[in-house]
Design a protein around this motif. Structure first.
Motif, PDB file in Angstrom:
ATOM      1  N   LEU A 134       9.953   8.554  -3.136  1.00 15.36           N
ATOM      2  CA  LEU A 134       9.074   8.821  -1.991  1.00 15.36           C
ATOM      3  C   LEU A 134       8.072   9.885  -2.380  1.00 15.36           C
ATOM      4  O   LEU A 134       8.210  10.557  -3.404  1.00 15.36           O
ATOM      5  N   LEU A 135       7.049  10.015  -1.552  1.00 16.39           N
ATOM      6  CA  LEU A 135       6.017  11.022  -1.759  1.00 16.39           C
ATOM      7  C   LEU A 135       5.832  11.787  -0.460  1.00 16.39           C
ATOM      8  O   LEU A 135       5.492  11.207   0.571  1.00 16.39           O
ATOM      9  N   LEU A 136       6.067  13.092  -0.511  1.00 16.35           N
ATOM     10  CA  LEU A 136       5.786  13.965   0.634  1.00 16.35           C
ATOM     11  C   LEU A 136       4.342  14.444   0.520  1.00 16.35           C
ATOM     12  O   LEU A 136       3.908  14.869  -0.559  1.00 16.35           O
TER      13      LEU A 136
ATOM     14  N   ASP B 246       0.852  -1.192   0.000  1.00 17.46           N
ATOM     15  CA  ASP B 246       0.000   0.000   0.000  1.00 17.46           C
ATOM     16  C   ASP B 246       0.883   1.236   0.000  1.00 17.46           C
ATOM     17  O   ASP B 246       2.105   1.162   0.165  1.00 17.46           O
ATOM     18  N   SER B 247       0.262   2.398  -0.181  1.00 17.55           N
ATOM     19  CA  SER B 247       1.006   3.641  -0.364  1.00 17.55           C
ATOM     20  C   SER B 247       1.692   4.138   0.902  1.00 17.55           C
ATOM     21  O   SER B 247       2.557   5.014   0.829  1.00 17.55           O
ATOM     22  N   SER B 248       1.323   3.595   2.071  1.00 15.14           N
ATOM     23  CA  SER B 248       1.920   4.078   3.322  1.00 15.14           C
ATOM     24  C   SER B 248       3.426   3.834   3.359  1.00 15.14           C
ATOM     25  O   SER B 248       4.161   4.547   4.049  1.00 15.14           O
ATOM     26  N   SER B 249       3.897   2.853   2.608  1.00 13.83           N
ATOM     27  CA  SER B 249       5.324   2.514   2.628  1.00 13.83           C
ATOM     28  C   SER B 249       6.178   3.542   1.906  1.00 13.83           C
ATOM     29  O   SER B 249       7.388   3.561   2.094  1.00 13.83           O
ATOM     30  N   TRP B 250       5.576   4.365   1.071  1.00 10.44           N
ATOM     31  CA  TRP B 250       6.369   5.385   0.382  1.00 10.44           C
ATOM     32  C   TRP B 250       5.915   6.812   0.694  1.00 10.44           C
ATOM     33  O   TRP B 250       6.486   7.769   0.207  1.00 10.44           O
ATOM     34  N   THR B 251       4.900   6.978   1.534  1.00 11.43           N
ATOM     35  CA  THR B 251       4.350   8.310   1.804  1.00 11.43           C
ATOM     36  C   THR B 251       4.889   8.873   3.117  1.00 11.43           C
ATOM     37  O   THR B 251       4.906   8.193   4.143  1.00 11.43           O
ATOM     38  N   VAL B 252       5.342  10.119   3.054  1.00 15.66           N
ATOM     39  CA  VAL B 252       5.828  10.841   4.232  1.00 15.66           C
ATOM     40  C   VAL B 252       4.851  11.977   4.517  1.00 15.66           C
ATOM     41  O   VAL B 252       4.674  12.873   3.678  1.00 15.66           O
ATOM     42  N   LEU B 253       4.188  11.946   5.670  1.00 13.76           N
ATOM     43  CA  LEU B 253       3.248  12.998   6.033  1.00 13.76           C
ATOM     44  C   LEU B 253       3.999  14.120   6.747  1.00 13.76           C
ATOM     45  O   LEU B 253       4.649  13.892   7.773  1.00 13.76           O
ATOM     46  N   LEU B 254       3.929  15.303   6.198  1.00 18.81           N
ATOM     47  CA  LEU B 254       4.585  16.444   6.830  1.00 18.81           C
ATOM     48  C   LEU B 254       3.788  16.860   8.075  1.00 18.81           C
ATOM     49  O   LEU B 254       2.559  16.991   8.029  1.00 18.81           O
ATOM     50  N   SER B 255       4.504  17.079   9.163  1.00 23.03           N
ATOM     51  CA  SER B 255       3.863  17.468  10.420  1.00 23.03           C
ATOM     52  C   SER B 255       3.508  18.952  10.384  1.00 23.03           C
ATOM     53  O   SER B 255       4.012  19.713   9.549  1.00 23.03           O
TER      54      SER B 255
ATOM     55  N   MET C 128       0.890   6.008  -8.400  1.00 26.80           N
ATOM     56  CA  MET C 128       0.657   7.090  -7.453  1.00 26.80           C
ATOM     57  C   MET C 128      -0.417   8.009  -8.019  1.00 26.80           C
ATOM     58  O   MET C 128      -0.376   8.352  -9.205  1.00 26.80           O
ATOM     59  N   VAL C 129      -1.351   8.398  -7.190  1.00 29.99           N
ATOM     60  CA  VAL C 129      -2.372   9.373  -7.569  1.00 29.99           C
ATOM     61  C   VAL C 129      -2.091  10.640  -6.774  1.00 29.99           C
ATOM     62  O   VAL C 129      -2.206  10.659  -5.550  1.00 29.99           O
ATOM     63  N   PHE C 130      -1.698  11.693  -7.463  1.00 29.00           N
ATOM     64  CA  PHE C 130      -1.328  12.925  -6.786  1.00 29.00           C
ATOM     65  C   PHE C 130      -2.546  13.660  -6.252  1.00 29.00           C
ATOM     66  O   PHE C 130      -3.569  13.781  -6.931  1.00 29.00           O
ATOM     67  N   GLU C 131      -2.388  14.178  -5.031  1.00 28.03           N
ATOM     68  CA  GLU C 131      -3.335  15.113  -4.448  1.00 28.03           C
ATOM     69  C   GLU C 131      -2.634  16.465  -4.312  1.00 28.03           C
ATOM     70  O   GLU C 131      -1.400  16.519  -4.172  1.00 28.03           O
ATOM     71  N   PRO C 132      -3.388  17.581  -4.361  1.00 25.18           N
ATOM     72  CA  PRO C 132      -2.745  18.885  -4.167  1.00 25.18           C
ATOM     73  C   PRO C 132      -1.933  18.913  -2.870  1.00 25.18           C
ATOM     74  O   PRO C 132      -2.410  18.492  -1.815  1.00 25.18           O
ATOM     75  N   GLY C 133      -0.704  19.392  -2.968  1.00 27.82           N
ATOM     76  CA  GLY C 133       0.199  19.412  -1.829  1.00 27.82           C
ATOM     77  C   GLY C 133       1.138  18.224  -1.766  1.00 27.82           C
ATOM     78  O   GLY C 133       2.006  18.164  -0.895  1.00 27.82           O
ATOM     79  N   ASP C 134       1.009  17.261  -2.682  1.00 35.28           N
ATOM     80  CA  ASP C 134       1.936  16.124  -2.742  1.00 35.28           C
ATOM     81  C   ASP C 134       3.197  16.523  -3.491  1.00 35.28           C
ATOM     82  O   ASP C 134       3.145  17.266  -4.480  1.00 35.28           O
TER      83      ASP C 134
ATOM     84  N   ASP D   1      19.925  14.189 -11.720  1.00 30.35           N
ATOM     85  CA  ASP D   1      20.034  13.083 -10.766  1.00 30.35           C
ATOM     86  C   ASP D   1      18.703  12.804 -10.085  1.00 30.35           C
ATOM     87  O   ASP D   1      18.295  11.655  -9.927  1.00 30.35           O
ATOM     88  N   LEU D   2      18.020  13.882  -9.658  1.00 34.33           N
ATOM     89  CA  LEU D   2      16.731  13.756  -8.980  1.00 34.33           C
ATOM     90  C   LEU D   2      15.698  14.606  -9.704  1.00 34.33           C
ATOM     91  O   LEU D   2      16.028  15.640 -10.297  1.00 34.33           O
ATOM     92  N   VAL D   3      14.444  14.179  -9.652  1.00 36.32           N
ATOM     93  CA  VAL D   3      13.346  14.991 -10.166  1.00 36.32           C
ATOM     94  C   VAL D   3      12.258  15.043  -9.099  1.00 36.32           C
ATOM     95  O   VAL D   3      11.959  14.034  -8.454  1.00 36.32           O
ATOM     96  N   ALA D   4      11.704  16.243  -8.886  1.00 35.16           N
ATOM     97  CA  ALA D   4      10.629  16.428  -7.917  1.00 35.16           C
ATOM     98  C   ALA D   4       9.440  17.067  -8.617  1.00 35.16           C
ATOM     99  O   ALA D   4       9.597  17.966  -9.454  1.00 35.16           O
ATOM    100  N   LEU D   5       8.240  16.599  -8.269  1.00 31.15           N
ATOM    101  CA  LEU D   5       6.998  17.134  -8.821  1.00 31.15           C
ATOM    102  C   LEU D   5       6.067  17.523  -7.679  1.00 31.15           C
ATOM    103  O   LEU D   5       5.691  16.679  -6.859  1.00 31.15           O
ATOM    104  N   LEU D   6       5.719  18.792  -7.606  1.00 31.70           N
ATOM    105  CA  LEU D   6       4.780  19.307  -6.616  1.00 31.70           C
ATOM    106  C   LEU D   6       3.419  19.479  -7.280  1.00 31.70           C
ATOM    107  O   LEU D   6       3.290  20.202  -8.275  1.00 31.70           O
TER     108      LEU D   6
END
Length: 320
Positions: A75-77, A23-32, A262-268, A146-151
């Motif tokens: 990973l997904l923030l 499930d997605s919990s293994s790659w998702t990091v929830l920002l506090s 991965m299904v992006f939500e706003p803020g991911d 080297d890395l790519v990030a998508l907000l």
């Protein structure tokens, strides 16, 4: 019969299949809330010393870098506070956050370090129109860093899901199915420059999709750049074996066993190591109003700690 080098399967945390992530919990990091506040503070601290930003997130970034460079490679923030910031503040905070993982590099000949990914209601009638400006499907590929990030700032009405796959697992599967084609991927192929070459440069360059970097096979792969090179008469012609090798990579990556969605939500914020991950985007339908369309902000990062992509593209597209 030609003799091929003896190559061993890769064996590391970078080798994974869909079954390894139930499930997605293994790659998702929830920002506090505290981490979200640091991002808001960074957005409003224009001109501040970057080393003084993100006191809490900085240690977390070290963990993320380990995941990206020595772990599964992605990973997904979740929870970037885009709803608390203006458009300019979002860009400023996003750049500052990305800069803790690497150096932002140019994504086009104009030197832009942030790319707005959304449907511009144009068709890709020729290779000079980059595919991300459309709503068409993008098959599995890597980006030029080297890395790519998508907000994610806004999601599509339907579609646009992100698929990611382990390039090391694909390497192993090519080795298992067609070791002869693995050797083809270690040989240079022509790549279209998409009209972004500097004056006097040829409209294509040559690069092998597979290169060993630090003793580790790394796959740098954008199939349409390679296939589009054939529009230039001076570019080397792709062989039957080269076409087969490209098709095999795509066939394996698109098999459900080898990718996760991965299904992006706003803020991911999705962050990928291009030397470890291939990613794809499904086609999507969107709003007629530009301000309501699917909207991603893309960062390309050059990271000495990663150094996961072969030259000449790991440091982005040289500006004019």
């Amino acid at each position: 019969m030609a003799a091929f080098p003896v190559r061993a399967p890769q064996d590391s945390a970078a080798v994974w299949e869909r079954a390894d992530f139930p499930d997605s919990s293994s790659w998702t990091v929830l920002l506090s809330p505290a981490e979200r506040s640091e991002i808001v503070d960074a957005a409003k601290a224009d001109g501040a010393d970057p080393s003084r930003l993100f006191p809490t997130l900085r240690s977390r970034c070290e963990q993320w870098a380990h995941t990206l460079n020595a772990g599964c490679g992605f990973l997904l923030l979740r929870g970037f506070p885009r709803d608390e910031l203006s458009a300019d503040e979002i860009e400023r905070a996003y750049l500052a956050l990305g800069s803790m993982l690497g150096e932002p590099v140019s994504q086009d000949r104009d030197g832009a370090v942030l790319a707005h990914i959304r449907d511009e209601r144009i068709e890709r009638t020729d290779p000079t129109i980059r595919l991300y400006r459309t709503r068409e499907r993008q098959d599995f590929h890597t980006d030029g860093s080297d890395l790519v990030a998508l907000l994610c700032l806004a999601k599509a009405v339907t579609g646009g899901e992100s698929w990611i796959a382990s390039s090391a697992a694909i390497y192993n599967e090519v080795l298992r199915r067609r070791p002869d084609l693995l050797e083809v991927l270690y040989s240079p192929m022509p790549w279209d420059r998409n009209g972004e070459e500097t004056p006097g440069d040829p409209p294509y360059f040559e690069l092998a999709p597979l290169n060993d970097i630090g003793g580790v096979p790394r796959l740098f792969y954008i199939s349409w750049y390679i296939r589009d090179s054939q529009r230039h008469p001076q570019a080397p012609r792709l062989t039957t074996e080269q076409h087969e090798a490209l098709e095999l990579i795509e066939t394996i990556a698109n098999e459900p066993r080898f990718h996760v969605e991965m299904v992006f939500e706003p803020g991911d914020v999705q962050i990928l190591n291009n030397g470890r991950i291939l990613h794809a985007r499904n086609a999507y339908e969107d709003h007629p109003d530009l301000d309501r369309r699917r909207h991603l902000l893309r960062l390309w990062l050059s990271a000495a700690s990663a150094h996961s992509v072969a030259e000449p593209l790991r440091t982005g597209i040289p500006p004019r």
